[in-house]
Design a protein around this motif. Structure first.
Motif, PDB file in Angstrom:
ATOM      1  N   ALA A   1       0.859  -1.187   0.000  1.00  0.00           N
ATOM      2  CA  ALA A   1       0.000   0.000   0.000  1.00  0.00           C
ATOM      3  C   ALA A   1       0.891   1.231   0.000  1.00  0.00           C
ATOM      4  O   ALA A   1       1.988   1.210   0.569  1.00  0.00           O
ATOM      5  N   ALA A   2       0.437   2.287  -0.630  1.00  0.00           N
ATOM      6  CA  ALA A   2       1.203   3.528  -0.700  1.00  0.00           C
ATOM      7  C   ALA A   2       0.808   4.454   0.445  1.00  0.00           C
ATOM      8  O   ALA A   2      -0.302   4.371   0.989  1.00  0.00           O
ATOM      9  N   GLN A   3       1.723   5.322   0.811  1.00  0.00           N
ATOM     10  CA  GLN A   3       1.449   6.307   1.857  1.00  0.00           C
ATOM     11  C   GLN A   3       0.232   7.156   1.475  1.00  0.00           C
ATOM     12  O   GLN A   3       0.112   7.621   0.352  1.00  0.00           O
ATOM     13  N   GLY A   4      -0.697   7.318   2.419  1.00  0.00           N
ATOM     14  CA  GLY A   4      -1.885   8.119   2.177  1.00  0.00           C
ATOM     15  C   GLY A   4      -3.052   7.361   1.581  1.00  0.00           C
ATOM     16  O   GLY A   4      -4.148   7.910   1.441  1.00  0.00           O
TER      17      GLY A   4
ATOM     18  N   ALA B   1      -6.269   5.087   1.374  1.00  0.00           N
ATOM     19  CA  ALA B   1      -7.366   4.899   2.337  1.00  0.00           C
ATOM     20  C   ALA B   1      -7.240   3.535   3.018  1.00  0.00           C
ATOM     21  O   ALA B   1      -7.005   2.516   2.355  1.00  0.00           O
ATOM     22  N   PHE B   2      -7.403   3.535   4.327  1.00  0.00           N
ATOM     23  CA  PHE B   2      -7.300   2.301   5.105  1.00  0.00           C
ATOM     24  C   PHE B   2      -8.585   1.501   4.996  1.00  0.00           C
ATOM     25  O   PHE B   2      -9.676   2.022   5.197  1.00  0.00           O
TER      26      PHE B   2
ATOM     27  N   LEU C   1       0.800  -8.080  12.787  1.00  0.00           N
ATOM     28  CA  LEU C   1      -0.275  -7.374  12.088  1.00  0.00           C
ATOM     29  C   LEU C   1       0.214  -6.034  11.556  1.00  0.00           C
ATOM     30  O   LEU C   1       0.829  -5.249  12.289  1.00  0.00           O
ATOM     31  N   ILE C   2      -0.096  -5.763  10.311  1.00  0.00           N
ATOM     32  CA  ILE C   2       0.224  -4.488   9.674  1.00  0.00           C
ATOM     33  C   ILE C   2      -1.046  -3.650   9.566  1.00  0.00           C
ATOM     34  O   ILE C   2      -2.099  -4.157   9.205  1.00  0.00           O
ATOM     35  N   GLY C   3      -0.934  -2.357   9.892  1.00  0.00           N
ATOM     36  CA  GLY C   3      -2.043  -1.438   9.671  1.00  0.00           C
ATOM     37  C   GLY C   3      -2.737  -0.943  10.914  1.00  0.00           C
ATOM     38  O   GLY C   3      -3.675  -0.136  10.819  1.00  0.00           O
TER      39      GLY C   3
ATOM     40  N   GLY D   1      -6.956   4.982  13.158  1.00  0.00           N
ATOM     41  CA  GLY D   1      -7.447   6.274  13.629  1.00  0.00           C
ATOM     42  C   GLY D   1      -7.705   7.278  12.515  1.00  0.00           C
ATOM     43  O   GLY D   1      -8.801   7.844  12.402  1.00  0.00           O
ATOM     44  N   LYS D   2      -6.699   7.510  11.655  1.00  0.00           N
ATOM     45  CA  LYS D   2      -6.827   8.519  10.596  1.00  0.00           C
ATOM     46  C   LYS D   2      -7.391   7.945   9.306  1.00  0.00           C
ATOM     47  O   LYS D   2      -7.609   8.673   8.337  1.00  0.00           O
ATOM     48  N   GLU D   3      -7.603   6.636   9.290  1.00  0.00           N
ATOM     49  CA  GLU D   3      -8.221   5.946   8.157  1.00  0.00           C
ATOM     50  C   GLU D   3      -7.404   6.052   6.879  1.00  0.00           C
ATOM     51  O   GLU D   3      -7.940   5.954   5.769  1.00  0.00           O
ATOM     52  N   VAL D   4      -6.110   6.260   7.004  1.00  0.00           N
ATOM     53  CA  VAL D   4      -5.175   6.179   5.880  1.00  0.00           C
ATOM     54  C   VAL D   4      -3.908   5.507   6.386  1.00  0.00           C
ATOM     55  O   VAL D   4      -3.574   5.595   7.570  1.00  0.00           O
TER      56      VAL D   4
END
Length: 232
Positions: free
Chosen positions: A35-38, A40-41, A74-76, A81-84
């Protein structure tokens, strides 16, 4: 999923429900981004094999390695919290990960207090490790920082049933330096110093801790940089 702390010791019914929401494993090539920075989570990821790092690009275009994940982790969690995703998730070597959609996991937590407690425990461990790392970086010498890092990696491999003395770490010297707030040259010099002290043997990505107890004592030392006093 067997080595994942989220599932260890779960009753069979809850384990089956958790397994039902986990998507098939995805294989990543070395340097491939999950996944790239920023971005959406929407999912957590469980590492099955290999290892991944998180790289954050700052406003000043500096690349910082801020996390390392090994099998069973676990990753993520820091993206909830910020959903990204706060940084890019990059494979350090050929790796496999299982995707756990967060909306389905959240629904399962509502039905299963045991699973909800496991997630809360994982979050607690994440917070503890982050605060410990910040404390480590505060005015500590390079020798102590690197010792703490190696002891931590040793323990993580031991928990997975591997040797705590001999392990392969896919991180480059540059990644280790970024993670510890050092320069690659300092990391290289410190590793050479450990070898001269018969503490460690390192060749490429292979590490063999020769005296783990002495390495632990070094990691637990105060290890603060000494400020020179001005003579009166």
């Amino acid at each position: 999923m067997k080595s994942l702390c989220l599932t260890a010791g779960l009753p069979l019914e809850e384990m089956a429900q958790l397994s039902d929401i986990v998507r098939p494993a995805v294989t990543l090539a070395k340097r491939e981004a999950l996944a790239a920075q920023g971005t959406a989570f929407d999912s957590l990821y469980a590492v099955r094999t290999g290892s991944l790092k998180q790289v954050i690009v700052t406003d000043s275009d500096e690349n910082l390695v801020t996390a390392l994940w090994l099998p069973g982790e676990l990753i993520g969690l820091d993206a909830i919290g910020k959903e990204v995703y706060p940084g890019s998730l990059v494979a350090l070597e050929t790796s496999t990960v299982c995707e756990i959609p967060y909306d389905k996991l959240d629904e399962l937590c509502g039905r299963s207090p045991e699973v909800r407690w496991r997630i809360q425990r994982c979050l607690s461990h994440e917070m503890h490790d982050e605060r410990l790392r910040l404390h480590l970086l505060l005015h500590r010498t390079a020798e102590v920082r690197l010792a703490c890092f190696l002891v931590s990696i040793s323990e993580r491999f031991r928990h997975r049933g591997y040797s705590p003395h001999h392990f392969r770490l896919a991180m480059s010297r540059s990644d280790m330096a970024s993670y510890l707030g050092l320069t690659p040259e300092t990391v290289g010099r410190t590793l050479v110093k450990y070898q001269r002290q018969n503490l460690l043997l390192s060749r490429g990505r292979e590490f063999r801790i020769l005296d783990l107890e002495r390495m632990k004592r070094l990691a637990e030392a105060n290890g603060r940089r000494q400020r020179q006093r001005c003579s009166s």
